[in-house]
Design a protein around this motif. Sequence first.
Motif, short mmCIF file in Angstrom:
data_model
loop_
_atom_site.label_atom_id
_atom_site.label_comp_id
_atom_site.label_asym_id
_atom_site.label_seq_id
_atom_site.Cartn_x
_atom_site.Cartn_y
_atom_site.Cartn_z
N LYS A 187 93.85 152.87 66.06
CA LYS A 187 93.05 153.88 66.74
C LYS A 187 91.62 153.41 66.94
O LYS A 187 90.98 153.75 67.93
N LYS A 188 91.11 152.62 65.99
CA LYS A 188 89.74 152.12 66.17
C LYS A 188 89.68 151.15 67.33
O LYS A 188 88.69 151.11 68.06
N THR A 210 85.51 158.31 63.56
CA THR A 210 86.09 159.61 63.85
C THR A 210 87.48 159.46 64.45
O THR A 210 88.42 160.12 64.04
N HIS A 211 87.61 158.55 65.41
CA HIS A 211 88.91 158.39 66.05
C HIS A 211 89.91 157.74 65.12
O HIS A 211 91.10 157.99 65.22
N CYS A 251 92.26 163.67 68.54
CA CYS A 251 91.80 162.47 69.22
C CYS A 251 91.92 162.61 70.73
O CYS A 251 91.06 162.13 71.47
N MET A 252 92.99 163.26 71.19
CA MET A 252 93.14 163.46 72.62
C MET A 252 91.98 164.28 73.17
O MET A 252 91.41 163.96 74.22
N LEU A 253 91.61 165.34 72.44
CA LEU A 253 90.49 166.16 72.91
C LEU A 253 89.19 165.39 72.83
O LEU A 253 88.35 165.48 73.72
N PHE A 275 95.69 157.60 72.95
CA PHE A 275 95.63 158.15 71.59
C PHE A 275 96.89 158.91 71.25
O PHE A 275 97.37 158.87 70.11
N PHE A 276 97.46 159.60 72.24
CA PHE A 276 98.70 160.33 71.97
C PHE A 276 99.82 159.37 71.60
O PHE A 276 100.57 159.60 70.65
N LEU A 277 99.92 158.27 72.35
CA LEU A 277 101.00 157.33 72.05
C LEU A 277 100.78 156.63 70.71
O LEU A 277 101.74 156.40 69.96
#
Length: 492
Positions: free
Chosen positions: A294-295, A229-230, A238-240, A338-340
């Motif tokens: 991201k994983k 998912t991420h 992803c942040m949420l 995740f934002f970065l």
Amino acid sequence: MVVVLPIFAGSFIFFLPHRGNKIMRGYTILICAVELLLITYAFYYHFQLDDPLMQLTEDYKWINFFDFYWRLGIDGLSIGPILLTGFITTLATLAARPVTRDSRLFHFLMLAMYSGQIGSFSSRDLLLFFIMWELELIPVYLLLSVWGGKKRLYSATKFILYTAGSSVFLLMGVLGIGLYGSNEPTLNFETSANQSYPVALEIILYIGFLIAFAVKSPIIPLHTWLPDTHGEAHYSTCMLLAGILLKMGAYGLVRINMELLPRAHSLFAPWLIIVGTIQIIYAASASPGQRNLKKRIAYSSISHMGFIIIGIGSISDMGLNGAILQIISHGFIGAALFFLAGTSFDRIRLVYLDEMGGMAIPVPKIFTTFSILSMASLALPGMSGFVAELIVFLGLITSQKFFLITKILITFVMAIGMILTPIYSLSMLRQMFYGYKFFNAPNSYFFDSGPRELFVSISILLPVIGIGIYPDFVFSLSVDKVEDIISIYFYR
């Protein structure tokens, strides 16, 4: 008002004129800011810190037929996650500027998620908790399957199967608690907390709730939806996900499993601690093997959730406080990472780490913030992660429930996990930013992060450092409530 406002105001997005995304974006950010101001106002003026009971309660009869009330209220346990939700959601809508496809639907779903999160953190009714839990789930599925990456349908289906399958167990547990021992259902948290069940029934209910919350705050072996998912979601989603959805599972463990089912929890607590240590080691060693950036961050967040599970399992004052602090601190750190990752993805359009390299020279601001937040993630002293993990350690060692030799063994294994954490964080930094692999792409000139992205990064960074220097702020919220919960275990 705080619960209903976002989804109510968000439904007006569809009536806005469809001229570009500027109106929608401004409107959404305005609603989120108003909501955050409302939460802060209520917290600042109407919330007594030294009161362990429910405050700011509402109690309206909703459905007469089976005694279904609209019961809301907050206490020391839920005020932290609620403030975190307001903060992270506002920053995530601010981070979602590049979204241009179907932006009305996107922003409406963000606001609907906002309502569901705050509702599930503040509901005092079991069925209302379940409804808010489900309301939270549908927007995530849509956000995944419309704005995700290449394998988005696969990961969205996996997500919905896992979480909807787990919420079946949640519903069964809610009905089991509500219908036990009376003809008409009692769904109130307070009356359920004072009721005692036969031990076998309590264990069965506990297992049901544990499965539901183990999928949400991923406890091994039910964690496999999270990296997919991420890896595919858009980074504001992803942040949420990382900041708030994972925390709902941990919150449910404390709120339902610890408060309502104490005897079963004292039976299951050693197993929770063992699973938490296994999870820290496993996720920290699975993380360096991921090619996808991201994983890799997703596995690191699974590893950090292990500390929360250990803090919940060590039935001690300090351990539970450390778990709550870790909930809030990882909410900030995970969302920022995740934002970065998402902003650097917007720059270079590369997902895999072995294709990256040498980004430190073209984008120095992203490099600086990414380095600082990776340090925060590996629990550098002076950041919030260090305080939380240290207090979980202390809570485990001072716990009166386990023998000394087992506590020493478990702490030793956890410390191995703490050594594995810098390995994947720093190798991630090395692969992304250092080295000589400059991009031979035609658009070899990158913009560094603009004022908006710097604002988001810094406003997440400040609370991380602030909690790390003065963690007493978070403890002053939760300490009375935690004493109240722990006293169940020693005076019954």
